[in-house]
Enzyme design. Structure first.
Site, PDB file in Angstrom:
ATOM      1  N   GLU A 107       0.835  -1.205   0.000  1.00 36.92           N
ATOM      2  CA  GLU A 107       0.000   0.000   0.000  1.00 36.92           C
ATOM      3  C   GLU A 107       0.872   1.258   0.000  1.00 36.92           C
ATOM      4  OE1 GLU A 107      -4.027  -1.088   2.346  1.00 36.92           O
ATOM      5  OE2 GLU A 107      -2.184  -1.617   3.418  1.00 36.92           O
ATOM      6  N   GLU A 127      -2.968  -9.545   3.558  1.00 37.87           N
ATOM      7  CA  GLU A 127      -3.801  -9.426   4.745  1.00 37.87           C
ATOM      8  C   GLU A 127      -4.801 -10.561   4.926  1.00 37.87           C
ATOM      9  OE1 GLU A 127      -2.456  -5.178   3.947  1.00 37.87           O
ATOM     10  OE2 GLU A 127      -2.996  -6.948   2.776  1.00 37.87           O
TER      11      GLU A 127
END
Length: 253
Positions: A107, A127
């Site tokens: 990210e 994740e």
């Protein structure tokens, strides 16, 4: 987190051993470094690199065990504010991926303008393997970088891509040998730094505007930004230097 000057480039090193986990305090430090570069008009580019063997190997898992739902939301918003500072920074930001960029590391990569990865790096949004989803823009920004199916595959599987595969799908701009990401990033930064600084800043604003608006709106905004540069001394210097066959001397005005 200090800004090291290498010529007209500000180099920021992420230092949170052992894997440079993206703790909220680290996000704050990166944001502060970006704000410092924003104010330093002698700097024309920024490089973000990790210390040790990782770029950012994900969020701080130990910190996750200390927070609840409200704490998780606050953490995600804190990281997003840092990402916004990089996205809006007047100068281009180059991510020198010197090692793994996983979860929050990917990210962070997506918040930069250009990414260079060393061959040994592994890159992915991991994740779901922790029973979570990306919380700092991964489910949103990935679709600006990849085809829908590819982005969803990475989100749903949590796969860790070798740097070469990440390059093949367009997630990183280039791959370099181990230990070579800073040198490769500086080579790009040097070419950026030689260009008209106001023009580079304008190009980033215009490109980023398009990421958030329609093509028609982007065209209109591009014309406004393009035309405004005709009022600058740098534009006249660039044209004159070209016609005279010499290197331009830009003064950022």
């Amino acid at each position: 987190m200090t800004v090291r000057h290498i010529g007209a480039t500000g180099v920021v090193s992420i230092d949170n051993p052992p894997v440079n986990a993206l703790h909220p305090d680290v996000a704050v430090e990166i944001e502060h470094a970006a704000r410092a570069i924003e104010k330093d008009l002698d700097l024309r580019s920024m490089i973000l690199i990790g210390t040790g063997r990782c770029f950012v190997a994900g969020g701080d898992i130990r910190y996750f065990t200390e927070i609840d739902r409200e704490g998780a939301a606050a953490m995600a918003l804190r990281v997003q504010r840092m990402q916004q500072a990089l996205f809006d920074l007047r100068v281009p930001v180059i991510a020198a991926i010197n090692g793994h960029a996983l979860g929050g590391g990917l990210e962070l990569l997506l918040s930069c303008d250009i990414a260079i990865a060393e061959e040994q790096a592994r890159i992915g949004v991991t994740e779901v393997q922790l029973g979570l989803i990306p919380g700092a823009g991964g489910t949103q920004m990935l679709f600006s970088a990849l085809p829908v199916g590819t982005a969803k595959r990475l989100l749903f599987t949590g796969d860790r891509l070798p740097a070469g595969e990440a390059h093949a799908i367009g997630l990183v701009d280039q791959v370099c040998p181990p230990g070579g990401s800073l040198e490769a990033a500086l080579a790009i930064a040097e070419r950026i730094n030689r260009a008209g600084p106001l023009a580079v800043e304008a190009a980033k604003r215009s490109a980023n505007y398009r990421l958030r608006h329609s093509l028609d709106e982007g065209h209109r905004r591009e014309v406004e930004i393009f035309a405004a540069l005709f009022d600058t001394e740098d534009h006249r210097e660039g044209i004159t230097a070209f016609l005279e066959g010499r290197a331009p001397h830009y003064r950022r005005r």
